[in-house]
Design a protein around this motif. Structure first.
Motif, short mmCIF file in Angstrom:
data_model
loop_
_atom_site.label_atom_id
_atom_site.label_comp_id
_atom_site.label_asym_id
_atom_site.label_seq_id
_atom_site.Cartn_x
_atom_site.Cartn_y
_atom_site.Cartn_z
N HIS A 393 21.33 -28.52 -53.03
CA HIS A 393 21.42 -27.93 -51.70
C HIS A 393 20.43 -28.60 -50.74
CE1 HIS A 393 21.67 -24.97 -48.49
NE2 HIS A 393 20.36 -24.80 -48.57
N LYS A 397 21.28 -30.84 -47.46
CA LYS A 397 20.80 -30.42 -46.13
C LYS A 397 20.03 -31.56 -45.46
CE LYS A 397 22.05 -26.23 -45.08
NZ LYS A 397 22.55 -25.81 -43.76
N SER A 433 25.69 -25.58 -47.28
CA SER A 433 25.62 -27.03 -47.47
C SER A 433 26.92 -27.43 -48.18
CB SER A 433 24.42 -27.41 -48.34
OG SER A 433 24.55 -26.88 -49.63
#
Lengths: 592, 191
Positions: A393, A397, A433
């Motif tokens: 994640h 991001k 995400s």
């Protein structure tokens, strides 16, 4: 009755003899066999696999609070996961006696680090025991329960790989049957609101004083007087190695109760010996505390704090002695790294994933960590249990913020997903995400030797349980795009990867096929059937391109002389991944 | 005080070293020795090296055999024998199975299996070479290879007074009892 038991088997027996009625754990080397050996005492002990170590300890805490004797076990890094309840429970204290086993891994045989969990005892301010053989491992569960009930606190039982997995002779005893203690509602004791916690904080220091006195009195810490030129303070397996080197030519202060330390006994011992050695494995836990009291001793300045200790290392570090060995050339001995087994369902996924460009693969703890190695070379990172999903994640991001079109793919096993991956997936859905999460559902906890988990349909003690439906769970968390594939079908895997990597939203791919080493449950037999037949190479067709070798299957061998591939009949289970990879159809399935 | 003896069994996951060491330690306890036995678990099931260390005598302290201290090294696979030779006492013995299991770097063609392993070991130390796989196959079950090697081990260590046949019968499944006892005898007679 006497039996030859591993330390883990002995601890399980100790839990039985100590009258424990509730035990919980999450599997992890070198601690796994403890709960496996408690499980058969079905009549007397409720034994469970928890989804993770925090849950295991919290369940044991609950059982203790209502007055039952309880128990939890985990590997060293598992205690990190359980640290939160550990520290609070040190404040509240217990009702029924409770022992927590931390199984540490000096030497990093099957872990991601070499942390010395004795510091947890000092940090959380709870008493600690360290066994040096299987007999002590068993007896110290009982001592741990006694200490726990006498002082009103959890006892930490700190083991290491060599104690857990070495066998020595144990004298068995009968089980002590105890009544459950009464539970009396008392939020001042069990609810750590700031107002109550402040009072508990003071009581902890009072308890430590009492524990210090106990440490000086208990027979768990004892002198062995011999020649007083050399005095040795030691604990755990390090004590056995020290005896191996010095035998009866030195005096010993053998410590079984190592937090708080018996400072009076240590001072007395130090005053009577000429040279004082502190021999301990990994960190200078005892040495630092002794030196803080102004006592001179020799320890880590000579003995390394890295890796497992043995008699050789002690002999060389302290006496400068080396013993003769056979001198020979071993430079051409080839390493034997662990590999994904022949027929492993992870192979098909990694083979297809390794062909994808511009991705970063965040990995996790389990057999699929082997995806980091040759020839699959797929996994980029391995941090800790559950980290693949949340690290993925963060990767996604950050990449997206910088307009980098590289994609994050997280790879995690079923049991590891239940452990701490689920919360991370929630984060992906919540904070949006477009990470691709792949759950390698091999229907078991593979690496530690096939323990049941919330997805298998059975409990540790063999009862049928609901098997968690992973696709439904992922959707409930908020992942819209979920696909289940058979990882032995490469076109299915490839198609799913292409699909997921094109999406601008988070997705989950579940590869569902049982571990090839797993004994199939009734549910597995219904769904997956049996392996029939095996794969063979038609030599005249094989062009020696080694494409099949790139799958890393240990049943395949490239013969340098004939420039052809051979398949080992004993290892092959006929999974047919190599059949699908061969560009000239030289591999076929026979015996179906 | 009887001196502590050290037995080191080395091989590859799945070769049956653990069963052999279980039978060995059961017999040693019945004979009245103090025994310690150490194994490394974990990733060994995935084709890694496997070692079992057995120490016995009047009183055993450390569960680990130091370098140069094994009285006997039983190599279930010959490259493993070469790997662990440094743990053998220069005056000790090795029983080596003339059997080859290539590891991953060899399977993929990146490395070669070492040459002349048996000869190189023989140059250094008292060596017994066994074709335990051939013997076991001759008996009708290739999987008894471990007990053939075990037979050679107990003969070489002078542990023949212990009733191994009875212990094998108690340890293995009933239908495999007889063939394992044949394997034990073949191993003992091979020295």
């Amino acid at each position: 009755m006497k039996k030859l038991l591993t330390g883990n088997e002995a601890v399980a027996r100790g839990a039985y003899e100590a009258g424990i009625t509730f035990a919980s754990a999450y599997p992890g080397t070198p601690s796994t066999e403890i709960l496996e050996n408690i499980a058969p005492y079905k009549k007397d002990i409720t034994a469970e696999w928890a989804p993770n170590e925090k849950v295991a300890l919290e369940s044991a805490i609950g059982a203790s609070i209502v007055g039952a004797r309880s128990f939890a076990a985990m590997k060293q890094v598992g205690v990190n996961v359980a640290a939160d309840p550990l520290f609070s429970f040190a404040y509240t204290g217990c009702n029924g006696g409770i022992v927590l086993v931390s199984a540490d891994e000096p030497g990093i045989h099957s872990s991601q680090n070499e942390q010395d969990n004795r510091y947890y005892a000092k940090f959380a301010k709870v008493p600690m025991l360290e066994p040096s053989n299987s007999q002590e491992a068993k007896d110290m569960v009982k001592s741990g329960i006694d200490i726990s009930e006498r002082f009103g606190t959890l006892t930490l039982l700190r083991m290491t790989t060599r104690i857990c997995h070495s066998k020595s002779i144990v004298q068995l005893s009968e089980r002590e049957e105890v009544e459950k203690k009464p539970y009396i509602k008392n939020p001042e004791k069990y609810a750590t609101t700031p107002a109550y916690a402040k009072k508990m904080r003071v009581e902890i220091e009072e308890r430590l004083k009492r524990l210090k006195e106990f440490s000086d009195e208990t027979e768990l810490n004892y002198f062995e007087w011999n020649d007083k030129n050399i005095g040795i303070i030691s604990s755990g397996v390090a004590y056995q190695h020290a005896k191996e080197v010095f035998g009866n030519k030195a005096s010993y202060l053998k410590l079984g109760f190592t937090f708080p330390l018996p400072m009076k006994k240590i001072k007395e011992f130090a005053s009577q010996v000429e040279t004082l050695y502190v021999i301990e494995e990994v960190e200078p836990f005892i040495e630092e505390q002794i030196k803080a009291e102004g006592i001179n001793c020799i320890g880590k300045e000579k003995i390394p704090n890295i890796g497992e200790l043995n008699a050789d290392i002690i002999r060389k570090s302290l006496l400068g002695e080396d013993r003769p060995t056979i001198q020979y050339d071993s430079s051409d001995v080839v390493s034997r790294p662990p590999t994904l087994c022949a027929g492993c369902p992870h192979r098909g996924l990694f083979y297809e994933l390794s062909k994808k460009k511009n991705i970063i693969v965040t990995g996790d703890i389990g057999c699929y960590g082997l995806g980091v190695a040759d020839p699959l070379n797929t996994v980029d990172t391995i941090i800790c249990m559950g980290a693949s999903v949340s690290t993925g994640h963060g990767v996604q991001k950050a990449l997206s913020r910088y307009n980098d079109d590289m994609r994050a793919v997280a790879v995690i096993g079923d049991s590891t997903f239940f452990h701490t991956g689920m919360n991370s997936l929630l984060d992906i859905a919540y904070n949006k995400s477009n990470t691709v999460t792949i759950i390698l559902d091999n229907r078991t906890t593979g690496m530690t030797g096939h323990q049941d988990n919330p997805g298998t349909g059975y409990t540790l003690q063999g009862e049928e349980a609901r098997d968690l439906d992973i696709p439904t769970l992922c959707k409930a968390i908020g992942i819209k795009h979920v696909k289940v594939v058979n990882p032995l079908q490469l076109d299915e895997v490839k198609e799913a990867l292409d699909w997921a990597l094109k999406l601008q939203e988070p997705s989950v791919i579940i590869t569902r096929w049982p571990c090839v080493l797993k004994r199939h449950s009734e549910l597995d037999k219904k769904e997956f059937g049996d392996y029939i037949g095996l794969c063979v190479v038609e030599e005249e067709k094989c062009i020696g391109c080694k494409k099949c070798i790139k799958t890393g299957c240990p049943a395949l061998q490239f013969d340098k002389e004939s420039k052809k591939v051979r398949i080992d009949k004993v290892q092959c289970v006929g999974c047919e991944v190599c059949v699908q990879v061969c560009p000239v159809d030289a591999i076929k399935k026979v015996g179906e | 005080m009887s001196e502590v003896k050290n037995i080191l069994l080395v091989g590859v996951g799945g070769q049956g070293t653990i069963l052999a060491s279980k039978i060995l330690s059961t017999g040693l306890i019945e004979a009245g020795y103090d025994v310690k036995m150490s194994e490394i678990h974990g990733m060994s099931q995935r084709g890694g090296s496997v070692t079992t260390q057995v120490r016995y005598g009047e009183e055993v302290y450390s569960p680990i055999i130091d370098k140069g201290q094994a009285d006997i090294l039983v190599a279930f696979e010959k490259m493993e024998g070469l790997r662990w030779l440094g743990h053998l006492n220069p005056n000790g013995k090795i029983v080596v199975n003339d059997y080859k299991i290539p590891s991953a770097p060899i399977l993929t063609g990146k490395k070669d299996y070492p040459e002349r392993i048996i000869e190189r070991i023989e140059e250094k130390v008292n060596t017994t070479v066994l074709d335990a796989a051939g013997i076991a196959e001759g008996l009708g079950n290739a999987r008894t290879m471990n007990i053939v090697l075990f037979g050679a081990l107990v003969k070489a260590m002078g542990l023949t007074d212990i009733d191994w046949e009875a212990i094998i019968k108690k340890t293995v499944k009933e239908k495999f009892g007889d063939i394992n006892i044949e394997a034990l005898k073949s191993g003992m007679n091979s020295l």
